[in-house]
Design a protein around this motif. Structure first.
Motif, PDB file in Angstrom:
ATOM      1  N   ARG A 148      39.157  25.853 -47.783  1.00 34.91           N
ATOM      2  CA  ARG A 148      37.989  24.994 -48.007  1.00 34.91           C
ATOM      3  C   ARG A 148      38.341  23.615 -48.570  1.00 34.91           C
ATOM      4  N   ASP A 149      39.577  23.198 -48.369  1.00 37.27           N
ATOM      5  CA  ASP A 149      39.986  21.845 -48.748  1.00 37.27           C
ATOM      6  C   ASP A 149      40.039  21.001 -47.477  1.00 37.27           C
ATOM      7  N   PHE A 150      39.191  19.968 -47.439  1.00 39.72           N
ATOM      8  CA  PHE A 150      39.087  19.153 -46.226  1.00 39.72           C
ATOM      9  C   PHE A 150      39.285  17.684 -46.599  1.00 39.72           C
ATOM     10  N   PRO A 151      40.073  16.914 -45.843  1.00 36.03           N
ATOM     11  CA  PRO A 151      40.710  17.274 -44.569  1.00 36.03           C
ATOM     12  C   PRO A 151      42.156  17.757 -44.698  1.00 36.03           C
ATOM     13  N   LEU A 152      42.847  17.437 -45.829  1.00 34.36           N
ATOM     14  CA  LEU A 152      44.267  17.778 -45.923  1.00 34.36           C
ATOM     15  C   LEU A 152      44.507  19.273 -45.839  1.00 34.36           C
ATOM     16  N   GLY A 153      43.671  20.057 -46.488  1.00 35.29           N
ATOM     17  CA  GLY A 153      43.851  21.502 -46.462  1.00 35.29           C
ATOM     18  C   GLY A 153      43.649  22.090 -45.090  1.00 35.29           C
ATOM     19  N   PHE A 154      42.804  21.450 -44.283  1.00 34.12           N
ATOM     20  CA  PHE A 154      42.563  21.943 -42.931  1.00 34.12           C
ATOM     21  C   PHE A 154      43.675  21.508 -41.980  1.00 34.12           C
ATOM     22  N   ILE A 155      44.274  20.361 -42.233  1.00 32.84           N
ATOM     23  CA  ILE A 155      45.393  19.895 -41.409  1.00 32.84           C
ATOM     24  C   ILE A 155      46.580  20.845 -41.535  1.00 32.84           C
ATOM     25  N   GLY A 156      46.618  21.566 -42.643  1.00 32.69           N
ATOM     26  CA  GLY A 156      47.699  22.537 -42.843  1.00 32.69           C
ATOM     27  C   GLY A 156      47.766  23.622 -41.794  1.00 32.69           C
ATOM     28  N   LEU A 157      46.761  23.723 -40.927  1.00 35.41           N
ATOM     29  CA  LEU A 157      46.824  24.676 -39.816  1.00 35.41           C
ATOM     30  C   LEU A 157      48.062  24.444 -38.962  1.00 35.41           C
ATOM     31  N   VAL A 158      48.487  23.184 -38.853  1.00 37.05           N
ATOM     32  CA  VAL A 158      49.646  22.843 -38.023  1.00 37.05           C
ATOM     33  C   VAL A 158      50.941  23.036 -38.794  1.00 37.05           C
ATOM     34  N   ILE A 159      50.943  22.678 -40.074  1.00 38.70           N
ATOM     35  CA  ILE A 159      52.173  22.704 -40.868  1.00 38.70           C
ATOM     36  C   ILE A 159      52.503  24.099 -41.374  1.00 38.70           C
ATOM     37  N   SER A 160      51.496  24.880 -41.732  1.00 45.27           N
ATOM     38  CA  SER A 160      51.726  26.168 -42.412  1.00 45.27           C
ATOM     39  C   SER A 160      52.639  27.123 -41.656  1.00 45.27           C
ATOM     40  N   PRO A 161      52.495  27.316 -40.338  1.00 46.83           N
ATOM     41  CA  PRO A 161      53.394  28.266 -39.665  1.00 46.83           C
ATOM     42  C   PRO A 161      54.845  27.799 -39.624  1.00 46.83           C
ATOM     43  N   LEU A 162      55.078  26.500 -39.836  1.00 47.27           N
ATOM     44  CA  LEU A 162      56.432  25.947 -39.702  1.00 47.27           C
ATOM     45  C   LEU A 162      57.207  25.934 -41.009  1.00 47.27           C
ATOM     46  N   VAL A 163      56.542  26.121 -42.126  1.00 48.17           N
ATOM     47  CA  VAL A 163      57.202  26.033 -43.427  1.00 48.17           C
ATOM     48  C   VAL A 163      56.956  27.327 -44.192  1.00 48.17           C
ATOM     49  N   ASP A 164      58.045  28.029 -44.520  1.00 46.61           N
ATOM     50  CA  ASP A 164      57.925  29.252 -45.316  1.00 46.61           C
ATOM     51  C   ASP A 164      58.126  28.920 -46.789  1.00 46.61           C
ATOM     52  N   GLU A 165      57.966  29.918 -47.649  1.00 44.17           N
ATOM     53  CA  GLU A 165      58.062  29.683 -49.086  1.00 44.17           C
ATOM     54  C   GLU A 165      59.469  29.266 -49.502  1.00 44.17           C
ATOM     55  N   ASN A 166      60.470  29.900 -48.900  1.00 44.88           N
ATOM     56  CA  ASN A 166      61.857  29.563 -49.201  1.00 44.88           C
ATOM     57  C   ASN A 166      62.731  30.083 -48.054  1.00 44.88           C
ATOM     58  N   PHE A 167      64.022  29.829 -48.145  1.00 44.47           N
ATOM     59  CA  PHE A 167      64.930  30.254 -47.080  1.00 44.47           C
ATOM     60  C   PHE A 167      65.014  31.769 -46.974  1.00 44.47           C
ATOM     61  N   THR A 168      64.937  32.451 -48.097  1.00 46.58           N
ATOM     62  CA  THR A 168      64.984  33.916 -48.070  1.00 46.58           C
ATOM     63  C   THR A 168      63.827  34.494 -47.264  1.00 46.58           C
ATOM     64  N   MET A 169      62.624  33.980 -47.517  1.00 47.44           N
ATOM     65  CA  MET A 169      61.460  34.443 -46.768  1.00 47.44           C
ATOM     66  C   MET A 169      61.571  34.069 -45.296  1.00 47.44           C
ATOM     67  N   LEU A 170      62.125  32.896 -45.023  1.00 49.37           N
ATOM     68  CA  LEU A 170      62.297  32.486 -43.627  1.00 49.37           C
ATOM     69  C   LEU A 170      63.222  33.441 -42.887  1.00 49.37           C
ATOM     70  N   VAL A 171      64.316  33.837 -43.518  1.00 53.31           N
ATOM     71  CA  VAL A 171      65.269  34.754 -42.881  1.00 53.31           C
ATOM     72  C   VAL A 171      64.621  36.108 -42.620  1.00 53.31           C
ATOM     73  N   PHE A 172      63.955  36.660 -43.624  1.00 47.84           N
ATOM     74  CA  PHE A 172      63.364  37.989 -43.466  1.00 47.84           C
ATOM     75  C   PHE A 172      62.191  37.973 -42.488  1.00 47.84           C
ATOM     76  N   ASN A 173      61.417  36.905 -42.448  1.00 43.67           N
ATOM     77  CA  ASN A 173      60.311  36.829 -41.485  1.00 43.67           C
ATOM     78  C   ASN A 173      60.806  36.543 -40.077  1.00 43.67           C
ATOM     79  N   SER A 174      61.975  35.898 -39.966  1.00 40.05           N
ATOM     80  CA  SER A 174      62.499  35.564 -38.635  1.00 40.05           C
ATOM     81  C   SER A 174      62.935  36.805 -37.877  1.00 40.05           C
TER      82      SER A 174
END
Length: 280
Positions: A106-132
């Protein structure tokens, strides 16, 4: 003259001798049957060789197609993983600035733009490896068996529709980013589609990938309580819903009692109706 007369006499006797005539006819028939048999054998051998050549050609074409598809799938996965690693490096170098652009409910517009960025950035490298790991397994399976079009559609459903619904219903300050939403979308799609297609392998694949993501997210996430689990659930429901709608056609006939496509109304009208007396 005497010799000619003797030969003519033997020929005449042979013609009038029934046994000799029958033997001659039998020899002729045997010769004809032998020629027919040779022709049939030759024709069978030619057909068999042609079928073998066609079968080898089809096998080779299928092998080349499978190799090309597998090579394409590997290239797509490597490209996606390279993109994710690049965004993660940029986020680290920038001091987690990309996390400021992630989806915020419910944060507009920056919070809604995160629809594009969110799937590309994980919390950290460890999470990226395990989710990959579950992401790559499911993505490779879907692209290899169902094609890149379905993979792209499921990705848009999970990241787009799932993110938009999460933006509306999620708790304040809940995190919704990385590959976990896509893993849920792919996993529940495979599980529900496999349920109707009675394919236990896809059920095991989808369930194990989702369970893997849940366990390692809970263990290695810096703030597991702030993860938008409701958003992950939404992505799973969307994937399952699409799996239900795209289940095999014969299951649609059973569940919805749909008339098969090969039966037309015209054919039904042309059939004569039974008389009431016959029915009774």
């Amino acid at each position: 003259t005497h010799t000619h007369t003797h030969t003519h006499t033997r020929t005449t006797m042979a013609e009038h001798d029934p046994e000799t005539h029958a033997l001659a006819d039998e020899d002729v028939g045997h010769s004809i049957r032998k020629d027919d048999l040779e022709q049939q054998v030759n024709s069978w051998m030619v057909n068999m060789m042609f079928a073998m050549l066609v079968g080898k050609a089809k096998t080779k074409a299928k092998q080349l197609a499978d190799e090309a598809r597998n090579s394409f799938v590997v290239k797509v996965l490597l490209g996606l993983l390279a993109l994710l690693v690049t965004f993660q490096v940029v986020n680290i170098i920038s001091g987690d600035k990309l996390h400021d652009l992630e989806l915020k409910p419910r944060d507009f517009p920056l919070g809604f733009i995160g629809l594009v960025i969110s799937p590309l950035v994980d919390e950290n490298f460890t999470m990226l490896v395990f989710n990959s790991i579950p992401f790559s397994v499911q993505a490779a399976y879907i692209m290899s068996k169902y094609g890149t079009q379905l993979f792209t559609l499921l990705t848009l459903i999970g990241a787009g529709m799932g993110g938009a619904i999460t933006w509306v219903i999620a708790r304040e300050h809940a995190h919704f980013h990385g590959l976990a939403p896509l893993v849920f979308t792919y996993g529940f799609y495979l599980m529900l589609r496999a349920f109707f297609a009675t394919d236990s392998r896809e059920v095991v694949l989808g369930a194990s990938c989702v369970a893997f993501t849940i366990i390692f997210t809970a263990l290695f996430s810096p703030n597991p309580t702030e993860i938008a689990w409701e958003g992950l659930s939404v992505c799973g429901l969307l994937g399952a819903g699409y799996g239900y709608l795209s289940k095999p056609e014969e299951m649609l006939d059973i569940v919805w009692n749909k008339v098969p496509d090969d039966i037309s109304c015209e054919d039904a009208e042309d059939e004569p109706l039974a008389d009431e007396e016959d029915v009774l």
